[in-house]
Design an enzyme around this catalytic site. Structure first.
Site: not given
Ligand code: BTN
Length: 331
Positions: A122, A187, A328
């Protein structure tokens, strides 16, 4: 390139047993020279595979690798009532979300990878994706109803993942708005939902999930992660329960997300609201909400029935809708 890629996959399959294999044996099994074995081993290290070499014994991946087993995965999907899924299992990919977003047809397509070279998180962050140690998966869904029906979906996705993990005995997980999954404040998983098409009509959604499963060499593999994180191996060790295989877990997660996507637009977030609140992290605690331009500070009151975040600031409740915010806790 393909030849390289194939021999890399074969090399990984051999080393996935966690035993020592000499350079000579590897060269013989792969039908290549020892120099070429040595180069491939270098590639594996670059992918985040923790590799040990001991003089006189050869090379080993300590603890082995739990590789995704495609046939088993397909069988599990039948068992989990999700036979209509079109599965794409990749050894290496840029991003499972990008793979689906770049495909013409993505409805009920699932992309799962051992490694992502450009995994996305994100708010423009990268998602660190070491080889065969975590879960990287995306599921596509197409709609003709427009995207408004999907308000709050990202929160419901987090909840669906938590409920799915609870079925394996994994308790104590919390949801940090909008959809991070935490174990004891660290996390464990993140969700990235991306969309294309028309807000009012035909549109496609890609739901991406990254879940830390069992990181072999945390110092090297996750050094770029700047926040406290946990993996499922740590969670089950703390809870004193067994770790489900990555393949079975992925199948259960696919089935859970598939079911959610089929039901969500009819039910809306309202249906999931109470259960989400039961898992909410930081309820009643002091938090900051960081946007692109402003930072707000107040007490976290949870979310409303559309999934917007509620914060009490100077004794007045404020509601924030935007997804481009980060919550946060203030310790
Ligand atoms: C976050 O920032 O918390 C979201 C992370 C999401 C990661 C997943 S891994 C599978 C899918 N492909 C990506 O490039 N991102 C999501």
């Amino acid at each position: 390139m393909l030849e390289n890629f194939n021999s890399l996959s074969r090399l990984l399959n051999i080393l996935s047993d966690g035993c020592f294999h000499s350079g000579e044996e590897l060269g013989y099994l792969l039908g290549v020279s020892r120099t070429s074995v040595w180069k491939s081993l270098g590639h594996l290290k670059n992918l985040g595979v923790s590799l040990v070499s001991v003089k006189g014994r050869g090379y080993q991946i300590p603890g082995g690798l739990d590789l995704i087993k495609e046939t088993e995965l397909l069988n599990y999907l039948q068992l989990h009532n999700a036979p209509e899924i079109n599965l794409h299992v990749h050894s290496l990919i840029d991003s499972t979300n990008s793979f689906l977003l770049n495909s013409e047809e993505l409805h009920q397509h699932v992309s799962v990878a051992e490694y992502q070279s450009a995994g996305r998180g994100r708010r423009g962050r990268a998602w660190v994706s070491p080889f065969a140690q975590n879960v990287y998966m995306s599921i596509g869904y197409s709609t003709t109803e427009g995207l408004r029906q999907f308000e709050g979906l990202s929160l419901a996705v987090g909840l669906a993942v938590v409920v799915c993990l609870e079925r394996f005995g994994i308790s104590g997980l919390q949801l940090k708005w909008p959809n991070d999954i935490l174990f004891r404040g660290k996390k464990l998983a993140g969700i990235l939902i991306e969309m294309r098409g028309d807000v009012m009509g035909d549109a496609d959604l890609v739901v991406g999930l990254g879940l830390n499963y069992r990181v072999n060499d945390p110092v090297t593999a996750m050094q770029a992660v700047d926040r406290p994180w946990a993996d499922l191996h740590e969670v089950v060790t703390q809870l004193d329960i067994a770790l489900t295989s990555r393949t079975e877990l992925i199948a259960a997660l696919i089935a859970a997300l598939h079911e959610l996507l089929q039901n969500f637009s009819a039910k809306g977030f309202e249906h999931y609201h109470a259960q989400w609140m039961k898992h909410a992290a930081y309820l009643g605690q002091s938090v900051t909400l960081e946007g692109p331009r402003e930072v707000f500070q107040g007490v976290f009151l949870g979310v409303n029935e559309t999934g917007s975040v509620r914060i009490e600031i100077d004794e007045t409740e404020k509601v924030f809708h935007s997804g481009d915010l980060s919550l946060r806790s203030v310790l």
